[in-house]
Scaffold this motif. Structure first.
Motif, PDB file in Angstrom:
ATOM      1  N   ILE A  68       8.539   6.742  -7.386  1.00 15.64           N
ATOM      2  CA  ILE A  68       9.108   5.470  -7.849  1.00 15.64           C
ATOM      3  C   ILE A  68       8.290   4.941  -9.030  1.00 15.64           C
ATOM      4  O   ILE A  68       7.148   5.361  -9.243  1.00 15.64           O
ATOM      5  CB  ILE A  68       9.135   4.396  -6.733  1.00 15.64           C
ATOM      6  N   SER A  69       8.884   3.998  -9.745  1.00 13.66           N
ATOM      7  CA  SER A  69       8.159   3.327 -10.819  1.00 13.66           C
ATOM      8  C   SER A  69       7.076   2.434 -10.223  1.00 13.66           C
ATOM      9  O   SER A  69       7.044   2.192  -9.016  1.00 13.66           O
ATOM     10  CB  SER A  69       9.133   2.501 -11.670  1.00 13.66           C
ATOM     11  N   VAL A  95      12.344   1.635  -9.669  1.00  8.09           N
ATOM     12  CA  VAL A  95      13.262   2.676 -10.110  1.00  8.09           C
ATOM     13  C   VAL A  95      12.787   3.996  -9.521  1.00  8.09           C
ATOM     14  O   VAL A  95      11.602   4.337  -9.606  1.00  8.09           O
ATOM     15  CB  VAL A  95      13.299   2.759 -11.658  1.00  8.09           C
ATOM     16  N   PHE A  96      13.710   4.729  -8.913  1.00  6.02           N
ATOM     17  CA  PHE A  96      13.403   6.062  -8.412  1.00  6.02           C
ATOM     18  C   PHE A  96      13.223   7.023  -9.577  1.00  6.02           C
ATOM     19  O   PHE A  96      13.926   6.931 -10.579  1.00  6.02           O
ATOM     20  CB  PHE A  96      14.562   6.619  -7.570  1.00  6.02           C
ATOM     21  N   THR A  97      12.322   7.980  -9.416  1.00  3.92           N
ATOM     22  CA  THR A  97      12.313   9.128 -10.305  1.00  3.92           C
ATOM     23  C   THR A  97      13.409  10.063  -9.794  1.00  3.92           C
ATOM     24  O   THR A  97      13.932   9.878  -8.678  1.00  3.92           O
ATOM     25  CB  THR A  97      10.959   9.857 -10.282  1.00  3.92           C
ATOM     26  N   GLU A  98      13.738  11.073 -10.557  1.00  4.79           N
ATOM     27  CA  GLU A  98      14.769  12.010 -10.113  1.00  4.79           C
ATOM     28  C   GLU A  98      14.346  12.680  -8.803  1.00  4.79           C
ATOM     29  O   GLU A  98      15.136  12.760  -7.856  1.00  4.79           O
ATOM     30  CB  GLU A  98      15.006  13.059 -11.200  1.00  4.79           C
ATOM     31  N   ASP A  99      13.102  13.156  -8.730  1.00  5.38           N
ATOM     32  CA  ASP A  99      12.610  13.795  -7.504  1.00  5.38           C
ATOM     33  C   ASP A  99      12.556  12.805  -6.348  1.00  5.38           C
ATOM     34  O   ASP A  99      12.896  13.146  -5.216  1.00  5.38           O
ATOM     35  CB  ASP A  99      11.212  14.379  -7.724  1.00  5.38           C
ATOM     36  N   GLY A 100      12.141  11.589  -6.628  1.00  8.95           N
ATOM     37  CA  GLY A 100      12.048  10.572  -5.587  1.00  8.95           C
ATOM     38  C   GLY A 100      13.397  10.219  -4.995  1.00  8.95           C
ATOM     39  O   GLY A 100      13.532  10.075  -3.776  1.00  8.95           O
ATOM     40  N   ARG A 101      14.388  10.092  -5.854  1.00  8.39           N
ATOM     41  CA  ARG A 101      15.724   9.746  -5.366  1.00  8.39           C
ATOM     42  C   ARG A 101      16.292  10.851  -4.492  1.00  8.39           C
ATOM     43  O   ARG A 101      16.869  10.592  -3.434  1.00  8.39           O
ATOM     44  CB  ARG A 101      16.654   9.451  -6.539  1.00  8.39           C
ATOM     45  N   VAL A 146       0.843  -1.198   0.000  1.00 10.60           N
ATOM     46  CA  VAL A 146       0.000   0.000   0.000  1.00 10.60           C
ATOM     47  C   VAL A 146       0.880   1.250   0.000  1.00 10.60           C
ATOM     48  O   VAL A 146       0.645   2.191  -0.765  1.00 10.60           O
ATOM     49  CB  VAL A 146      -0.974  -0.011   1.202  1.00 10.60           C
ATOM     50  N   ALA A 147       1.909   1.263   0.838  1.00  8.96           N
ATOM     51  CA  ALA A 147       2.835   2.396   0.871  1.00  8.96           C
ATOM     52  C   ALA A 147       3.581   2.519  -0.454  1.00  8.96           C
ATOM     53  O   ALA A 147       3.760   3.634  -0.975  1.00  8.96           O
ATOM     54  CB  ALA A 147       3.818   2.244   2.032  1.00  8.96           C
ATOM     55  N   MET A 148       4.007   1.404  -1.017  1.00  5.82           N
ATOM     56  CA  MET A 148       4.722   1.444  -2.300  1.00  5.82           C
ATOM     57  C   MET A 148       3.823   2.013  -3.399  1.00  5.82           C
ATOM     58  O   MET A 148       4.272   2.819  -4.226  1.00  5.82           O
ATOM     59  CB  MET A 148       5.210   0.041  -2.680  1.00  5.82           C
ATOM     60  N   ASN A 149       2.561   1.631  -3.403  1.00  2.00           N
ATOM     61  CA  ASN A 149       1.629   2.171  -4.394  1.00  2.00           C
ATOM     62  C   ASN A 149       1.438   3.673  -4.215  1.00  2.00           C
ATOM     63  O   ASN A 149       1.365   4.409  -5.199  1.00  2.00           O
ATOM     64  CB  ASN A 149       0.292   1.441  -4.343  1.00  2.00           C
ATOM     65  N   ARG A 150       1.362   4.124  -2.958  1.00  2.00           N
ATOM     66  CA  ARG A 150       1.231   5.576  -2.724  1.00  2.00           C
ATOM     67  C   ARG A 150       2.467   6.317  -3.231  1.00  2.00           C
ATOM     68  O   ARG A 150       2.337   7.386  -3.850  1.00  2.00           O
ATOM     69  CB  ARG A 150       1.024   5.866  -1.235  1.00  2.00           C
ATOM     70  N   LEU A 151       3.652   5.761  -3.003  1.00  2.00           N
ATOM     71  CA  LEU A 151       4.874   6.407  -3.484  1.00  2.00           C
ATOM     72  C   LEU A 151       4.890   6.468  -5.010  1.00  2.00           C
ATOM     73  O   LEU A 151       5.346   7.455  -5.593  1.00  2.00           O
ATOM     74  CB  LEU A 151       6.112   5.674  -2.957  1.00  2.00           C
ATOM     75  N   HIS A 152       4.380   5.431  -5.654  1.00  2.00           N
ATOM     76  CA  HIS A 152       4.274   5.443  -7.115  1.00  2.00           C
ATOM     77  C   HIS A 152       3.281   6.515  -7.567  1.00  2.00           C
ATOM     78  O   HIS A 152       3.565   7.298  -8.484  1.00  2.00           O
ATOM     79  CB  HIS A 152       3.847   4.068  -7.625  1.00  2.00           C
TER      80      HIS A 152
END
Length: 81
Positions: free
Chosen positions: A44-45, A55-61, A33-39
């Motif tokens: 993240i991808s 894979v991180f996005t630039e902002d996410g990383r 659930v947390a991973m989906n929210r981050l996506h």
């Protein structure tokens, strides 16, 4: 106890950075659930699939790196930041 999903997301993002490899990838062994929210937030991808990492996005990383330091970093003398 009621949990704050925003706080959970920040800590999960920081811990994803701890597992960083190949400069942009992180192992995806956290709550779905947390991973989906981050996506959905664009950090993240899509975590759904057979791959064992995201894979991180630039902002996410960049945010993940900052949060790792904020939550778990120490200064040069060893004191928590």
């Amino acid at each position: 106890m009621e949990l704050d999903p925003e706080k959970i997301d920040r800590v999960v993002l920081a811990l994803l950075y701890l597992g960083l490899h190949e400069e942009w990838r992180a192992w995806k062994g956290f709550d779905w659930v947390a991973m989906n929210r981050l996506h959905e937030k664009g950090f993240i991808s899509d975590p759904v699939g057979k791959a064992k990492s995201v894979v991180f996005t630039e902002d996410g990383r960049e945010l993940a790196r900052q949060l790792l330091g904020e939550f778990f970093g120490r200064d040069k003398e060893g004191a928590a930041l």
